[in-house]
Design an enzyme around this catalytic site. Sequence first.
Site, PDB file in Angstrom:
ATOM      1  N   TYR A  42       0.863  -1.203   0.000  1.00 52.30           N
ATOM      2  CA  TYR A  42       0.000   0.000   0.000  1.00 52.30           C
ATOM      3  C   TYR A  42       0.887   1.237   0.000  1.00 52.30           C
ATOM      4  O   TYR A  42       1.949   1.258   0.631  1.00 52.30           O
ATOM      5  CB  TYR A  42      -0.897  -0.002   1.237  1.00 52.30           C
ATOM      6  N   GLU A  43       0.442   2.303  -0.678  1.00 56.52           N
ATOM      7  CA  GLU A  43       1.344   3.441  -0.895  1.00 56.52           C
ATOM      8  C   GLU A  43       1.672   4.220   0.375  1.00 56.52           C
ATOM      9  O   GLU A  43       2.643   4.960   0.407  1.00 56.52           O
ATOM     10  CB  GLU A  43       0.804   4.375  -1.978  1.00 56.52           C
ATOM     11  N   ALA A  44       0.884   4.056   1.437  1.00 54.44           N
ATOM     12  CA  ALA A  44       1.227   4.743   2.681  1.00 54.44           C
ATOM     13  C   ALA A  44       2.390   4.052   3.393  1.00 54.44           C
ATOM     14  O   ALA A  44       2.834   4.529   4.430  1.00 54.44           O
ATOM     15  CB  ALA A  44       0.014   4.822   3.594  1.00 54.44           C
ATOM     16  N   GLY A  45       2.875   2.934   2.866  1.00 53.97           N
ATOM     17  CA  GLY A  45       4.099   2.348   3.413  1.00 53.97           C
ATOM     18  C   GLY A  45       4.058   0.892   3.800  1.00 53.97           C
ATOM     19  O   GLY A  45       5.093   0.290   4.040  1.00 53.97           O
TER      20      GLY A  45
END
Lengths: 240, 264
Positions: A42-45
């Site tokens: 996921y792009e939030a990490g």
Amino acid sequence: MMSVEAARQLRDVTACFVGIGLPSTGANLARRTVNPDLVLVYEAGAIGAKPPRLPLSIGDGMLGETADYIASVPEIFNYWVQPGRIEVGFLGAAQLDRYANINTTVVGDYAHPKVRLPGAGGAPEIAASCGEVVVIVRQSPRAFVERVDFITSVGHGDGPGARERLGLRGKGPTKVITDLGILEPHPESRELVLTHLHPGVDVEQARAATGWDLKIADDLQTTEPPTEEELKALRELLAA
Amino acid sequence: MRTHAEITSLPDAVADLVRDGDVVALEGFTHLIPVAAGQEIIRQRKRDLTLVRMTPDIVYDQLIGAGCARKLIFSWGGNPGVGSLHRFRAAVQAGELEIEEHSHAGMANRYAAAASGLPFAVLRGYNGTSLPDHTDTIKPITCPFTGERLTAVPALDLDVGIIHAQRADRQGNVQLWGQTGVQKETVLGARRSIVTVEEIVDELDEKPYSVVLPRWVVTRVCEVPGGARPSYAQDYYDRDNDAYKAWDATSRDEAEFAKWLEAL
């Protein structure tokens, strides 16, 4: 049907990049059906998130709590997406054209938009650098347009050789999964061709929902209806 | 030379550090969003700010609607998991807000360049998209070693970087954990920084994946319990999803928004 079909695309995949909405449903369904070892990024990490229910947002706490590792956002894009480490990226679209170029920025003129959309987010680099891209979008004449008003994320550009000329390393969109069927780029022309219809949908419906003269594959197939197992897993996921 | 962060109230920190016309970033990637700090900026009627944030969401909608912003530098503007930001959308559609638009990768690299003290960052991105046609902080660059055509983006030039963290100690060492986005870069890349925290403790202990910002790189620390609501603070509270949904109605209607602003 869209999320079931999306999950099926992930049978033999190691790592996939997930956004919120239908892509997230599909990827989480895949972990519960065809590919329990699938690594969700996921792009939030969160890398290797194992959410017990569908996340509310891409930064939902349980993604970090269940992840194998949490990367910073610069690291997610620079170390994980850019080198092509992620095999499949799932993207949505507000507009999509016959070469699967994606617009999520504006409808109308950029300076004086008819509709201002959220913008690019992580999509341009996902479209450029993931091994391949699966687009999940509802099919309608408003969404499936002759020309997108803004290229947020590059599909197959203006046709054959476009991605190579632009130096884009991933294969780009290999499938567009809609509520009516599946479109795939033609091996030579790179134009999207209708290759599958979902059960109960006919070609005329698909044509009517497309803003360009949609080409139909010679060996047009019907997607497998969802199995009992898939439906059960999907119901459980949505209820969790 | 300053040897430790000053611990003050949030109103004092905003009054002392945020000036009209500043370039200000409030970061937190859906987690640890410095909402209380943003609302303090609104209360103090700061004007002509250039607001920077990868994912402008509710608190930026509020800042824009309240008239604090002249310009927005961003990469995705929406109410995450809900839909649109109506104040932001209305301001852009009316041409009242200047925008400088990037992708997440571009923004993340601009923060990293600022934290690194470099004038620009280089990435493989943007080729073939319409973004370079509308954003003049996206330029092509050729690799001097391989000849590959890449993209350069300038470092963010931040006057103030504002984040929310779980806790700090009494010397002003800050600790945050969970998904920490670009918060480290926001503090390291800014001339001045404000960190609001859930609590100030005697001693920080170990937490998995935690980021520690040492006291000598932080300007102000303010104890603001609940300062990230309605977003979440891992190990303190969850996201208030109903508040995100309710914001949609408040933001959609100008009169409703005016009432909200009045009550703030």
